[in-house]
Design an enzyme around this catalytic site. Structure first.
Site, mmCIF file in Angstrom:
data_model
loop_
_atom_site.group_PDB
_atom_site.id
_atom_site.type_symbol
_atom_site.label_atom_id
_atom_site.label_comp_id
_atom_site.label_asym_id
_atom_site.label_seq_id
_atom_site.Cartn_x
_atom_site.Cartn_y
_atom_site.Cartn_z
ATOM 1 N N SER A 113 -46.222 16.499 -51.741
ATOM 2 C CA SER A 113 -46.442 15.312 -52.254
ATOM 3 C C SER A 113 -47.780 14.965 -52.857
ATOM 4 C CB SER A 113 -45.565 14.455 -51.405
ATOM 5 O OG SER A 113 -45.072 13.130 -52.259
ATOM 6 N N ASP B 194 -34.549 16.541 -53.650
ATOM 7 C CA ASP B 194 -35.505 15.421 -53.299
ATOM 8 C C ASP B 194 -35.188 14.194 -54.103
ATOM 9 O OD1 ASP B 194 -38.243 14.544 -53.337
ATOM 10 O OD2 ASP B 194 -39.437 16.369 -52.709
ATOM 11 N N HIS C 11 -37.810 14.879 -49.383
ATOM 12 C CA HIS C 11 -38.167 15.074 -49.374
ATOM 13 C C HIS C 11 -39.170 15.049 -47.876
ATOM 14 C CE1 HIS C 11 -42.042 14.327 -52.081
ATOM 15 N NE2 HIS C 11 -42.496 13.339 -51.210
#
Lengths: 284, 284
Positions: B148, B224, B257
């Site tokens: 991320s 995600d 995620h």
């Protein structure tokens, strides 16, 4: 039963649920990992994992690194919470970490005010398996394992219910709770001061009293900060010798009480259970 | 440099340290995993892992399930914190999770009051590797990866410093921060409103501007929750096509995620880096 969250993991699914516990009379949370290809046509056996003091259903699923091997083996894993919880559930008056919420010790409490909700033994041995077998693509084949307080729970539940579990293992279990501070506090609180009532929840006592045939595997770190005062694996060895019960206890130089220890050896425990559950064992 | 904690893990050691950061002018924390047999006579290469928003050095080490493969490969892993921290370090005025402490974005801030401490680019690319190479049994060979915000950091650092890293990979990276809310907030805050200054910290921009030769691997889940608005991996694909740079982007149906996603594919990333670091690749 309400789905809280769902994550894809290793081709399978990790899901958290809440439901109204009948035995515990409060809302309960658990997590389940289903390996790839688990379906009504291809039901899979289940390993129940009991966590230690302060834990919830999340610690093992997030930190043990177990899901890859479980996925390869075709093994479901179910992780209950470690106690009843909620505003209506009594808690330790000093908010201690080792009694009350987060510290159910997998017993059926008999003493007020704990006896209304603290029925984790019934919850883990009866209510939760029935729920899992009604709602998920699993066989009735079960194994059980756990860590610390949960290692105590797994040993006690496996030794008392060999008809229900094919194998039992533990990491760093509280092996002889009648003879350590954590155990004495919990058992006297939940069961009362009569220590004869504690024996049914004491793995070393249960192991000593008769020969057992359920496969037993225990892992213990020699650098575990709770080893001498709280865990006492030697009591298990003495008990197994007394009853002539086979027990494998692996002592590991340098390893502590953390999830780094569990993660380091969890694959071997999954393979151990898989072999007794009739699954094809794959390499770690 | 002060040892905070140490755990045996997979035959190696996981250690956390604090030290006085020169670039960040505050106390910094990092974690290092050393595989078995790492020694001055047998130094090992290092994978640097950059974590995402809200994380510390602990998330990856506890949740990614990476240490078994790292142990097998003979690969060290170093995980820095995600920002400067402390009472003297300015934080987001609203305590937002996406700016300030826990959200350093791996840039060198130029705007007051951030520019005094928020020098994570220098910390990760220069200060930390020098510290690691001075104190641990490692070679100078490095690879870099992250998740991320840390995937953004890894891509930017790898693309700008191909002489220092043999390979770069990312999970769910913020691929084009100039064109998403997280990135715009962070880059405008740390670097000012002139978006020309942002390009040096924008992986899609860096990838488009010239052909790159560093091996690139990106993993992304299709489920995600941040995919469309914040992550934008298609911008990486377009940039790689523009500059004729090889890029492997693996899209995974159903994955989100979380660390369950990272754990599911981390072994393949470790093997990818190991192959470029000259290590013998072992099976997952």
């Amino acid at each position: 039963m309400e789905l809280i969250s769902e994550n894809s993991a290793f081709g399978g699914r990790h899901c958290r649920y809440r439901h109204q516990g009948q035995s515990t009379q409060c809302e309960m949370t658990f997590a389940v990992f289903l390996p790839p290809f688990a379906s009504e046509d291809n039901p899979v056996p289940v390993l129940y994992w009991l966590s230690g003091l302060t834990c919830t259903d999340e610690n093992f699923m997030q930190k043990a690194g177990a899901l890859k091997m479980a996925s390869k083996l075709g093994l479901a894993i179910v992780a209950p919470d470690t106690s009843p919880r909620g505003a209506d559930v009594p808690d330790d008056p000093d908010n201690a970490y080792d009694f009350g919420q987060g510290a159910g010790f997998y017993v059926n409490a008999t003493q007020a005010p704990w006896s209304q909700h603290y029925k984790m033994y019934d919850y883990v041995t009866e209510e939760l398996p029935a729920l899992i077998e009604a709602h998920f693509p699993v066989t009735g084949d079960k194994a059980i394992s756990g860590h610390s307080m949960g290692g105590h729970g797994a040993l006690v539940i496996g030794l008392r219910n060999p008809q229900d579990y094919v194998s039992v293992s533990a990491f760093s279990p509280i092996a002889n709770p009648s003879d350590c501070p954590w155990g004495q506090k919990a058992l006297s609180g939940y069961l009362g001061e009569d220590s004869q009532q504690w024996a049914q929840y004491d793995a070393a006592h249960l192991l000593a009293e008769k020969q057992h045939y359920i496969p037993l595997l225990v892992e213990q770190g020699r650098a575990d900060e709770f080893l001498a005062q709280q865990l006492k694996p030697k009591a298990l060895v003495a008990a197994a010798q007394k009853s002539d019960t086979p027990l494998t206890l692996n002592m590991h130089e340098g390893y502590d009480h953390s999830y780094y220890f569990i993660a380091s050896f969890i694959d071997e425990h999954l393979q151990f259970h898989a072999s007794h559950l009739g699954l094809a064992v794959v390499e770690a």
